[in-house]
Design an enzyme around this catalytic site. Sequence first.
Site, PDB file in Angstrom:
ATOM      1  N   SER A  68      37.353  -2.313  51.061  1.00 27.49           N
ATOM      2  CA  SER A  68      36.721  -0.810  49.919  1.00 27.49           C
ATOM      3  C   SER A  68      37.696   0.230  50.085  1.00 27.49           C
ATOM      4  O   SER A  68      37.565   0.836  49.411  1.00 27.49           O
ATOM      5  CB  SER A  68      35.412  -1.147  49.844  1.00 27.49           C
ATOM      6  OG  SER A  68      34.999  -1.666  48.810  1.00 27.49           O
ATOM      7  N   LYS A  71      39.627   1.195  47.114  1.00 29.70           N
ATOM      8  CA  LYS A  71      38.687   1.201  45.363  1.00 29.70           C
ATOM      9  C   LYS A  71      39.234   2.725  45.254  1.00 29.70           C
ATOM     10  O   LYS A  71      39.321   3.946  44.137  1.00 29.70           O
ATOM     11  CB  LYS A  71      37.504   1.431  46.157  1.00 29.70           C
ATOM     12  CG  LYS A  71      36.553   0.012  46.322  1.00 29.70           C
ATOM     13  CD  LYS A  71      35.139  -0.215  46.199  1.00 29.70           C
ATOM     14  CE  LYS A  71      34.681  -1.524  46.497  1.00 29.70           C
ATOM     15  NZ  LYS A  71      33.400  -1.589  47.349  1.00 29.70           N
ATOM     16  N   TYR A 193      41.291  -7.226  41.716  1.00 30.13           N
ATOM     17  CA  TYR A 193      39.978  -6.710  42.651  1.00 30.13           C
ATOM     18  C   TYR A 193      40.120  -6.993  43.978  1.00 30.13           C
ATOM     19  O   TYR A 193      40.647  -6.559  44.909  1.00 30.13           O
ATOM     20  CB  TYR A 193      38.838  -7.126  41.986  1.00 30.13           C
ATOM     21  CG  TYR A 193      37.705  -6.194  43.275  1.00 30.13           C
ATOM     22  CD1 TYR A 193      37.980  -5.029  43.051  1.00 30.13           C
ATOM     23  CD2 TYR A 193      37.678  -7.066  43.455  1.00 30.13           C
ATOM     24  CE1 TYR A 193      37.054  -4.808  44.696  1.00 30.13           C
ATOM     25  CE2 TYR A 193      36.211  -6.695  44.689  1.00 30.13           C
ATOM     26  CZ  TYR A 193      35.796  -4.890  45.207  1.00 30.13           C
ATOM     27  OH  TYR A 193      35.120  -4.962  46.195  1.00 30.13           O
ATOM     28  N   TYR A 245      29.128   4.600  51.290  1.00 28.23           N
ATOM     29  CA  TYR A 245      27.256   3.331  50.136  1.00 28.23           C
ATOM     30  C   TYR A 245      26.862   3.880  50.390  1.00 28.23           C
ATOM     31  O   TYR A 245      26.454   5.222  50.664  1.00 28.23           O
ATOM     32  CB  TYR A 245      27.910   1.959  50.973  1.00 28.23           C
ATOM     33  CG  TYR A 245      28.988   1.350  50.223  1.00 28.23           C
ATOM     34  CD1 TYR A 245      29.525   1.841  49.322  1.00 28.23           C
ATOM     35  CD2 TYR A 245      29.636   0.941  51.497  1.00 28.23           C
ATOM     36  CE1 TYR A 245      30.751   0.430  49.076  1.00 28.23           C
ATOM     37  CE2 TYR A 245      31.289   0.101  51.517  1.00 28.23           C
ATOM     38  CZ  TYR A 245      31.812   0.441  49.967  1.00 28.23           C
ATOM     39  OH  TYR A 245      32.643  -0.265  50.204  1.00 28.23           O
ATOM     40  N   VAL A 263      34.969  -3.538  54.349  1.00 29.81           N
ATOM     41  CA  VAL A 263      34.294  -4.424  55.263  1.00 29.81           C
ATOM     42  C   VAL A 263      35.506  -4.450  56.840  1.00 29.81           C
ATOM     43  O   VAL A 263      35.036  -5.818  57.433  1.00 29.81           O
ATOM     44  CB  VAL A 263      33.520  -5.518  54.550  1.00 29.81           C
ATOM     45  CG1 VAL A 263      32.786  -4.362  54.474  1.00 29.81           C
ATOM     46  CG2 VAL A 263      34.555  -6.161  53.725  1.00 29.81           C
TER      47      VAL A 263
HETATM   48  N1  GLN Z   1      36.619  -7.500  49.040  1.00 26.94           N
HETATM   49  C1  GLN Z   1      35.117  -6.829  49.468  1.00 26.94           C
HETATM   50  C2  GLN Z   1      33.770  -7.084  48.974  1.00 26.94           C
HETATM   51  O1  GLN Z   1      33.998  -7.011  47.451  1.00 26.94           O
HETATM   52  C3  GLN Z   1      34.791  -5.119  49.551  1.00 26.94           C
HETATM   53  C4  GLN Z   1      33.509  -4.521  50.002  1.00 26.94           C
HETATM   54  C5  GLN Z   1      34.216  -3.743  50.887  1.00 26.94           C
HETATM   55  O2  GLN Z   1      34.971  -3.061  51.952  1.00 26.94           O
HETATM   56  N2  GLN Z   1      33.013  -2.554  50.872  1.00 26.94           N
HETATM   57  O3  GLN Z   1      32.556  -8.015  49.303  1.00 26.94           O
END
Ligand code: GLN
Length: 309
Positions: A68, A71, A193, A245, A263
């Site tokens: 993420s 992002k 994505y 988050y 993650v």
């Molecule tokens: N690729 C992961 C997902 O879509 C990314 C989530 C994350 O890093 N929080 O669940």
Amino acid sequence: MKYNQSNLQARMNELLIEQSQHYLQGAVADYIPALAKVLPSSMGVCISTLDGNVVGAGNYQQRFSIQSISKIFGLVMAMNRVGDSLWKRVNMEPSGQPFNSIIQLEWEKGIPRNPVINAGALLVSDVLASHYSSSKLAFLNFVRSLAGDENIHVNMDVYQSELAHGNRNAALAYLMKCFDNIDADIPEVLSHYFTQCSVEMTCQQLTQSLLFLANKGISPSDNRVILSRKDAHRVNAILSTSGMYDQSGEFAFSVGLPAKSGVGGGIVAIVPNYGVICAWSPPLNNFGNSVVGMQLISKLAEELGLSIF
Ligand code: GLN
């Protein structure tokens, strides 16, 4: 600040030793099976400053799945590409929900709360897939140019694993499509994505790539304008309120820096007018944030007096 380059290095080495057992308090993400192949005790931290200094400790030059953290890069590209019209399709409020939650999205008629939860990042992926002939290549080229490294690549094993276990992300995208908030075909949006999430970078590369956010949108090494000053402000604001988050409030309360987790176990923190910190340790807490990564950034921010508040 009480540290210079050499005693900061010593302190970072010491911090890693202090944290060496704490990774056992978290769990490596395994809902994307390929992510679980990483060594849980891996640990690295790096600080890059606007004046060109780099200090790193542990596995700070080892590549890991940025997940993420991608992002941020996607958001910057979309802001540059479509300007303020982006904010008609995605909001800028904290969600107070887990990163992959779907509940709020229906109540709020397919408008994601912010661009750094999964729904928002899928929306951004749609913007990119709809506005670039090859959005995946454009994404890679953007990150490569920011990091100054042409060898940054996508881990195809992680990509395939995300695709095979991506039902929740697919559900988010289809729900937004129902509300006419997605233009491209869903498989194309998901493919973009998952590609950006599966990019691998080191702590050092991530700090270098994000220095422009600590410098009002301008890359300090070559004075390139990556983002307008106003948009750099907006990205930092979103990272402060939503980048960790459902733990963003606690992170602001205890650390006080715009930050983004993934993650894969990475966390980046932007220190305006100073530089960028990145920490990596794969085991996560229940919010999906790296246990040791949070500790490392928290201690460095406190000891160096970096809070923006
Ligand atoms: N690729 C992961 C997902 O879509 C990314 C989530 C994350 O890093 N929080 O669940």
